[in-house]
Design an enzyme around this catalytic site. Structure first.
Site, short mmCIF file in Angstrom:
data_model
loop_
_atom_site.label_atom_id
_atom_site.label_comp_id
_atom_site.label_asym_id
_atom_site.label_seq_id
_atom_site.Cartn_x
_atom_site.Cartn_y
_atom_site.Cartn_z
N LYS A 214 0.84 -1.19 0.00
CA LYS A 214 0.00 0.00 0.00
C LYS A 214 0.88 1.26 0.00
O LYS A 214 2.03 1.20 0.43
CB LYS A 214 -0.87 0.03 1.26
CG LYS A 214 -1.92 -1.02 1.35
CD LYS A 214 -2.77 -0.81 2.59
CE LYS A 214 -1.93 -0.75 3.84
NZ LYS A 214 -2.68 -0.50 5.08
N HIS B 173 -8.34 -1.99 3.65
CA HIS B 173 -8.76 -2.87 4.74
C HIS B 173 -10.26 -2.75 5.05
O HIS B 173 -10.96 -3.76 5.10
CB HIS B 173 -7.95 -2.55 6.00
CG HIS B 173 -8.43 -3.30 7.21
ND1 HIS B 173 -8.43 -4.68 7.27
CD2 HIS B 173 -8.96 -2.88 8.38
CE1 HIS B 173 -8.92 -5.07 8.43
NE2 HIS B 173 -9.25 -3.99 9.11
#
Length: 405
Positions: A74, A166
């Site tokens: 990420k 997430h």
């Protein structure tokens, strides 16, 4: 350890990635010898270098005697436009099946267990819809402060760090339809459908907040502030979830470490136990299924139960499966789990390109407000429950968060 370290090699590639990747390929061929070999490349590099590194890797370092897989850390782009550029570049050099966008939080056992609970237990399957579920709450709360803007200077703070991957992946696994099989592509097909069904976030359904990461942080320096708190209500416009609010709270510098999913069911219609034996009103709880990852991994079911003895007095009780009491095993580290999945070619917990795009699309109105400096970041004290105005957002949907009590 000595045996392991003998299998480790270090090569400085320099700033010329073409030359560096050629050197890497030569070294790997020496180690592999005449045998066939598979290669996994883990790219933990700055966003601005990722396209160049990936392109050089594709041209100079892929093996021709096995498969090649690329792990990408990420954030997956810094908003819709840069994400699209990154995806276009990656797919011009690799096939989709070679790409593994890794988010270590998705390797937690709680996330892996979502599909197991939903699709292998008849007690839950018929209830998993708008007829029985009133709301779903997803919490990611950390006590620690972190200079998110320094870590991802243009990545929209906690939105790019936690929410885009997430939180939205958790919601997708919670809300998706049963996949045809457990094959990664079948699972990802269903996740994409959910993400594309989530309504774009409007300002009335979002609270953004900021807290100083430490006492030395200057809140008056507004130019580089990025959200450290994200509160939102998601609406999924499909037949299963129409009218069910998915409430999201993700923040750092809050008063508790808590990562959990709370499914709150509707009240029992015409409940005959609303009064005790003496005719007094009883405060009955609504049933809840709680999947907790932090502080202690557990599955809890909240029910009304009769207190032993004379009379008909009820109280809220929890059926408790606490993992540390039930299972005498070491919990696998989330990175260990995900790297194992990459080796196995299991990609169901890794975002596909269309998932990345769909997730950024949900956030696009919020990102636009941030880009144009039109977003209001509510200040909250370090170690508090978050911005005060978030309570108004939850109240609109009749929700009181457990850690707000």
């Amino acid at each position: 350890m000595d045996a392991f370290l003998k299998r480790i090699f270090y090569l400085y590639g320099g700033y010329d990635n073409q030359e560096g990747m050629s050197k890497l390929n030569t070294l790997m061929e020496e180690v592999e010898g005449k045998f066939g070999a598979n290669r996994i490349f883990y790219l933990s590099v700055p966003q601005e270098a990722l396209i160049d590194v990936a392109s050089s890797l594709s041209e100079k370092a892929q093996t021709q005697r096995g498969w090649n897989r690329v792990i990408i850390e990420k954030p997956f782009g810094l908003g819709s436009f840069s994400s699209h550029q990154l995806t276009t570049s990656l797919l011009s050099n690799f096939e989709e099946k070679q790409l593994y966008r890794i988010d270590h939080l998705l390797g937690r056992n709680t996330i892996e267990n979502l599909a197991v609970l939903r699709f292998s237990n008849l007690v839950f399957m018929p209830l998993w819809n708008r007829s029985y579920i009133h709301n779903i709450q997803v919490t990611f709360s950390e006590e620690l402060g972190m200079q998110t803007s320094a870590r991802y200077p243009k990545g929209y703070g906690i939105l790019g760090d936690v929410v885009h991957s997430h939180i939205f992946q958790t919601v997708a696994l919670l809300a998706m339809e049963p996949p045809v099989t457990l094959d990664g592509e079948d699972v990802r097909h269903e996740k994409v459908k959910v993400l594309k069904s989530i309504r774009k976030l409007g300002s009335s359904d979002v609270i953004l907040g900021h807290s100083e990461a430490d006492s030395g942080s200057n809140f008056k320096d507004m130019e580089n502030l990025m959200p450290t708190y994200f509160g939102a209500v998601l609406h999924i416009d499909n037949a299963r979830w129409d009218g069910v609010p998915f409430l999201i709270k993700a923040g750092r510098g809050l008063k508790k470490n808590r990562v959990e999913i709370r499914i709150q069911f509707r009240r029992v219609p015409g409940n005959i136990y609303h009064k005790d034996g003496g005719g007094h009103m009883q405060d009955l709880v609504t049933n809840e299924l709680i999947l907790r990852d932090v502080p202690d991994e557990a599955i809890l079911i909240r029910i009304n139960n009769k207190i032993p003895g004379l009379g008909m007095n009820l109280e809220a009780s929890e059926l408790n499966l606490l993992y540390k009491d039930k299972y005498n095993v070491d919990v696998t580290d989330s990175y260990e789990q995900l790297l194992h999945d990459v080796i196995d070619g299991d990609n169901h917990l890794f975002m596909r390109s269309d998932e990345v795009e769909a997730a950024w699309n949900i956030l696009s109105p919020v990102l636009s407000e941030l880009d144009n400096n039109n977003a209001t970041l509510e200040h909250y004290e370090f170690g508090s429950k978050g911005p005060d105005k978030a309570g108004n957002l939850w109240a609109k949907h009749g929700v009181k968060w457990l850690d707000d009590l």
